[in-house]
Design a protein around this motif. Structure first.
Motif, PDB file in Angstrom:
ATOM      1  N   PRO A 191       0.794  -1.226   0.000  1.00 37.77           N
ATOM      2  CA  PRO A 191       0.000   0.000   0.000  1.00 37.77           C
ATOM      3  C   PRO A 191       0.827   1.278   0.000  1.00 37.77           C
ATOM      4  O   PRO A 191       0.458   2.247  -0.676  1.00 37.77           O
ATOM      5  CB  PRO A 191      -0.829  -0.127   1.285  1.00 37.77           C
ATOM      6  N   ALA A 192       1.946   1.285   0.713  1.00 39.26           N
ATOM      7  CA  ALA A 192       2.774   2.496   0.752  1.00 39.26           C
ATOM      8  C   ALA A 192       3.268   2.879  -0.639  1.00 39.26           C
ATOM      9  O   ALA A 192       3.356   4.071  -0.976  1.00 39.26           O
ATOM     10  CB  ALA A 192       3.960   2.283   1.694  1.00 39.26           C
ATOM     11  N   THR A 193       3.582   1.886  -1.457  1.00 37.71           N
ATOM     12  CA  THR A 193       4.049   2.152  -2.825  1.00 37.71           C
ATOM     13  C   THR A 193       2.901   2.665  -3.688  1.00 37.71           C
ATOM     14  O   THR A 193       3.059   3.648  -4.427  1.00 37.71           O
ATOM     15  CB  THR A 193       4.643   0.867  -3.429  1.00 37.71           C
ATOM     16  N   THR A 194       1.758   2.016  -3.591  1.00 40.68           N
ATOM     17  CA  THR A 194       0.575   2.460  -4.342  1.00 40.68           C
ATOM     18  C   THR A 194       0.225   3.898  -3.984  1.00 40.68           C
ATOM     19  O   THR A 194      -0.040   4.733  -4.864  1.00 40.68           O
ATOM     20  CB  THR A 194      -0.614   1.534  -4.036  1.00 40.68           C
ATOM     21  N   LEU A 195       0.218   4.213  -2.702  1.00 42.71           N
ATOM     22  CA  LEU A 195      -0.169   5.548  -2.250  1.00 42.71           C
ATOM     23  C   LEU A 195       0.871   6.591  -2.627  1.00 42.71           C
ATOM     24  O   LEU A 195       0.537   7.744  -2.941  1.00 42.71           O
ATOM     25  CB  LEU A 195      -0.412   5.530  -0.742  1.00 42.71           C
ATOM     26  N   ARG A 196       2.135   6.199  -2.633  1.00 46.31           N
ATOM     27  CA  ARG A 196       3.198   7.117  -3.084  1.00 46.31           C
ATOM     28  C   ARG A 196       2.981   7.489  -4.546  1.00 46.31           C
ATOM     29  O   ARG A 196       3.078   8.666  -4.932  1.00 46.31           O
ATOM     30  CB  ARG A 196       4.555   6.440  -2.879  1.00 46.31           C
ATOM     31  N   LEU A 197       2.662   6.493  -5.365  1.00 39.77           N
ATOM     32  CA  LEU A 197       2.382   6.757  -6.780  1.00 39.77           C
ATOM     33  C   LEU A 197       1.135   7.625  -6.942  1.00 39.77           C
ATOM     34  O   LEU A 197       1.098   8.541  -7.777  1.00 39.77           O
ATOM     35  CB  LEU A 197       2.202   5.425  -7.522  1.00 39.77           C
ATOM     36  N   ALA A 198       0.115   7.344  -6.138  1.00 40.66           N
ATOM     37  CA  ALA A 198      -1.136   8.116  -6.206  1.00 40.66           C
ATOM     38  C   ALA A 198      -0.886   9.592  -5.931  1.00 40.66           C
ATOM     39  O   ALA A 198      -1.495  10.468  -6.563  1.00 40.66           O
ATOM     40  CB  ALA A 198      -2.142   7.556  -5.204  1.00 40.66           C
ATOM     41  N   LYS A 199      -0.005   9.867  -5.005  1.00 39.64           N
ATOM     42  CA  LYS A 199       0.259  11.248  -4.605  1.00 39.64           C
ATOM     43  C   LYS A 199       1.204  11.970  -5.569  1.00 39.64           C
ATOM     44  O   LYS A 199       1.153  13.188  -5.697  1.00 39.64           O
ATOM     45  CB  LYS A 199       0.830  11.274  -3.185  1.00 39.64           C
ATOM     46  N   ASP A 200       2.063  11.197  -6.244  1.00 39.45           N
ATOM     47  CA  ASP A 200       3.111  11.818  -7.069  1.00 39.45           C
ATOM     48  C   ASP A 200       2.706  12.040  -8.523  1.00 39.45           C
ATOM     49  O   ASP A 200       3.327  12.860  -9.213  1.00 39.45           O
ATOM     50  CB  ASP A 200       4.379  10.967  -7.023  1.00 39.45           C
ATOM     51  N   PHE A 201       1.690  11.303  -9.027  1.00 37.53           N
ATOM     52  CA  PHE A 201       1.359  11.389 -10.458  1.00 37.53           C
ATOM     53  C   PHE A 201      -0.148  11.555 -10.650  1.00 37.53           C
ATOM     54  O   PHE A 201      -0.923  10.666 -10.300  1.00 37.53           O
ATOM     55  CB  PHE A 201       1.856  10.138 -11.196  1.00 37.53           C
ATOM     56  N   SER A 202      -0.520  12.684 -11.214  1.00 42.86           N
ATOM     57  CA  SER A 202      -1.949  13.015 -11.334  1.00 42.86           C
ATOM     58  C   SER A 202      -2.683  12.088 -12.289  1.00 42.86           C
ATOM     59  O   SER A 202      -3.904  11.919 -12.175  1.00 42.86           O
ATOM     60  CB  SER A 202      -2.112  14.467 -11.797  1.00 42.86           C
ATOM     61  N   ASN A 203      -1.968  11.476 -13.249  1.00 38.21           N
ATOM     62  CA  ASN A 203      -2.650  10.581 -14.197  1.00 38.21           C
ATOM     63  C   ASN A 203      -2.670   9.130 -13.720  1.00 38.21           C
ATOM     64  O   ASN A 203      -3.206   8.268 -14.409  1.00 38.21           O
ATOM     65  CB  ASN A 203      -2.053  10.694 -15.606  1.00 38.21           C
ATOM     66  N   ILE A 204      -2.098   8.841 -12.555  1.00 42.09           N
ATOM     67  CA  ILE A 204      -2.333   7.547 -11.909  1.00 42.09           C
ATOM     68  C   ILE A 204      -3.560   7.736 -11.034  1.00 42.09           C
ATOM     69  O   ILE A 204      -3.491   8.339  -9.962  1.00 42.09           O
ATOM     70  CB  ILE A 204      -1.105   7.070 -11.111  1.00 42.09           C
ATOM     71  N   VAL A 205      -4.702   7.267 -11.524  1.00 42.57           N
ATOM     72  CA  VAL A 205      -5.994   7.658 -10.945  1.00 42.57           C
ATOM     73  C   VAL A 205      -6.590   6.614 -10.008  1.00 42.57           C
ATOM     74  O   VAL A 205      -7.551   6.892  -9.291  1.00 42.57           O
ATOM     75  CB  VAL A 205      -7.016   7.991 -12.057  1.00 42.57           C
ATOM     76  N   GLY A 206      -6.047   5.386 -10.019  1.00 47.01           N
ATOM     77  CA  GLY A 206      -6.632   4.356  -9.183  1.00 47.01           C
ATOM     78  C   GLY A 206      -5.798   3.097  -9.193  1.00 47.01           C
ATOM     79  O   GLY A 206      -4.793   2.990  -9.903  1.00 47.01           O
ATOM     80  N   VAL A 207      -6.238   2.130  -8.404  1.00 48.45           N
ATOM     81  CA  VAL A 207      -5.599   0.819  -8.382  1.00 48.45           C
ATOM     82  C   VAL A 207      -6.673  -0.253  -8.410  1.00 48.45           C
ATOM     83  O   VAL A 207      -7.678  -0.170  -7.699  1.00 48.45           O
ATOM     84  CB  VAL A 207      -4.683   0.629  -7.148  1.00 48.45           C
ATOM     85  N   LYS A 208      -6.479  -1.246  -9.274  1.00 48.80           N
ATOM     86  CA  LYS A 208      -7.252  -2.479  -9.187  1.00 48.80           C
ATOM     87  C   LYS A 208      -6.469  -3.370  -8.241  1.00 48.80           C
ATOM     88  O   LYS A 208      -5.408  -3.886  -8.579  1.00 48.80           O
ATOM     89  CB  LYS A 208      -7.415  -3.136 -10.558  1.00 48.80           C
ATOM     90  N   GLU A 209      -6.984  -3.518  -7.046  1.00 45.03           N
ATOM     91  CA  GLU A 209      -6.305  -4.275  -6.004  1.00 45.03           C
ATOM     92  C   GLU A 209      -6.871  -5.689  -5.987  1.00 45.03           C
ATOM     93  O   GLU A 209      -8.074  -5.878  -5.793  1.00 45.03           O
ATOM     94  CB  GLU A 209      -6.523  -3.587  -4.644  1.00 45.03           C
ATOM     95  N   ALA A 210      -6.020  -6.678  -6.225  1.00 50.40           N
ATOM     96  CA  ALA A 210      -6.494  -8.060  -6.332  1.00 50.40           C
ATOM     97  C   ALA A 210      -5.615  -9.005  -5.521  1.00 50.40           C
ATOM     98  O   ALA A 210      -5.258 -10.086  -5.966  1.00 50.40           O
ATOM     99  CB  ALA A 210      -6.543  -8.492  -7.798  1.00 50.40           C
ATOM    100  N   GLY A 211      -5.293  -8.575  -4.311  1.00 50.57           N
ATOM    101  CA  GLY A 211      -4.492  -9.428  -3.431  1.00 50.57           C
ATOM    102  C   GLY A 211      -5.331 -10.295  -2.528  1.00 50.57           C
ATOM    103  O   GLY A 211      -4.799 -11.088  -1.753  1.00 50.57           O
ATOM    104  N   ASN A 212      -6.674 -10.143  -2.629  1.00 51.97           N
ATOM    105  CA  ASN A 212      -7.612 -10.869  -1.770  1.00 51.97           C
ATOM    106  C   ASN A 212      -7.227 -10.704  -0.296  1.00 51.97           C
ATOM    107  O   ASN A 212      -7.254 -11.649   0.484  1.00 51.97           O
ATOM    108  CB  ASN A 212      -7.697 -12.345  -2.163  1.00 51.97           C
ATOM    109  N   ASN A 213      -6.886  -9.465   0.046  1.00 52.58           N
ATOM    110  CA  ASN A 213      -6.386  -9.151   1.383  1.00 52.58           C
ATOM    111  C   ASN A 213      -7.175  -7.968   1.932  1.00 52.58           C
ATOM    112  O   ASN A 213      -6.939  -6.818   1.551  1.00 52.58           O
ATOM    113  CB  ASN A 213      -4.895  -8.825   1.294  1.00 52.58           C
ATOM    114  N   GLN A 214      -8.140  -8.249   2.821  1.00 51.42           N
ATOM    115  CA  GLN A 214      -9.015  -7.195   3.331  1.00 51.42           C
ATOM    116  C   GLN A 214      -8.238  -6.117   4.074  1.00 51.42           C
ATOM    117  O   GLN A 214      -8.546  -4.930   3.961  1.00 51.42           O
ATOM    118  CB  GLN A 214     -10.088  -7.791   4.245  1.00 51.42           C
ATOM    119  N   GLN A 215      -7.214  -6.509   4.806  1.00 48.22           N
ATOM    120  CA  GLN A 215      -6.430  -5.523   5.541  1.00 48.22           C
ATOM    121  C   GLN A 215      -5.712  -4.567   4.591  1.00 48.22           C
ATOM    122  O   GLN A 215      -5.601  -3.370   4.867  1.00 48.22           O
ATOM    123  CB  GLN A 215      -5.420  -6.220   6.454  1.00 48.22           C
TER     124      GLN A 215
END
Length: 291
Positions: free
Chosen positions: A147-171
């Motif tokens: 998550p820290a990597t995903t969120l870093r990308l989310a904050k740094d690049f305006s055209n990274i608009v979302g994540v399809k998260e498929a780790g089957n990990n509720q936490q």
């Protein structure tokens, strides 16, 4: 990015018995989804057997879907890989006319560090102006994008608009939902967890089963987005068995069997995948007949 909220479906690639692409069935599938509540379509993802589709076939599939869709729904194209320079080249040279966004899988096989994930997606974000949806699927890539990597990308690049998260990990979903930027989309890539993610503040789903039951599945997701827990789970419970069935052996053999029972396409897949076993086909047929 309102266009990617709700129910997206990861379209299969229908085949004829000779394993050539069945474009008539593909047209039928696209129209079936557009007419029954799906919010956007995802082309050439894992469920579309992208690993065993030729470059020429991929382009034909894209062209047919764009023409059939006729601008009715947003279209997301799967473009990714573990050779960053090649993916960047495709981002820069491909004609994306008619495509609204890109779904790009985390680099597989190479097992990069978290910094490697970041630098990969940084290179992609700088190669296009199109919206990019990250795709984290550690069960296929052999490495989790944290998550820290995903969120870093989310904050740094305006055209990274979302994540399809498929780790089957509720936490992991909860961490992303808790810490994400306000407009960043957390999209479930797990059909079995999709309603819970929507209820917790997610943006919807990119679904496999949704393409077979678009009316019911999209209604369930919309109820989740509206915070209607009880009504949403009434549909969720009805669909639990079929979601388990379609992933019991391999994807997309399961969903293709469902679609065959619905009269949309054959259940043929390309090697190294094989058709669903007879016992699984029987369970799926029984479910579809009674749904």
């Amino acid at each position: 990015m309102q266009k990617f909220i709700g129910t997206g479906v990861a379209l299969i690639t229908p085949f004829k018995e000779d394993l050539s692409v069945d474009f008539d069935a593909l047209i039928k599938l696209v129209n079936f989804n557009i007419e029954n509540g799906t919010d956007y379509l995802v082309i050439n993802g894992t469920t579309g057997e992208s690993a065993t589709i030729t470059k020429e076939e991929k382009q034909q599939i894209i062209d047919v879907i764009i023409k059939t869709n006729n601008k009715r729904l947003p279209l997301v194209l799967g473009v990714g890989g573990n050779n960053t320079l090649e993916v960047v080249k495709e981002f820069k040279t491909r004609d994306f006319t008619g495509i609204d966004g890109i779904l790009s899988v985390a680099p597989y096989y190479s097992k990069p560090t978290q910094e490697g994930f970041y630098q990969h997606y940084k290179a992609l974000a700088e190669a296009t102006d199109l919206p990019i949806i990250l795709y984290n699927v550690p069960g296929r890539t052999a490495k989790n994008m944290e998550p820290a990597t995903t969120l870093r990308l989310a904050k740094d690049f305006s055209n990274i608009v979302g994540v399809k998260e498929a780790g089957n990990n509720q936490q992991q979903y909860n961490t992303l939902l808790k810490d994400k930027p306000a407009d960043f989309l957390i999209i479930s890539g797990d059909d079995d967890l999709a309603l819970g993610v929507a209820l917790a503040g997610g943006s919807g789903v990119i679904s496999v089963i949704g393409q077979a039951f678009p009316a019911a599945f999209s209604k369930m997701i919309n109820l989740g987005l509206e915070g209607k827990n009880k009504e949403g789970y009434e549909i969720h419970f009805k669909m639990m068995d079929i979601v388990d069935y379609i992933f019991e052996e391999n994807n997309p053999a399961g969903i293709k069997t469902v679609l065959q029972e619905l009269g949309i396409c054959k259940n043929d897949v390309r090697l190294p995948l094989v058709k669903a076993s007879e016992s699984l086909q029987a369970k799926i047929a029984k479910f579809v007949a009674e749904f």
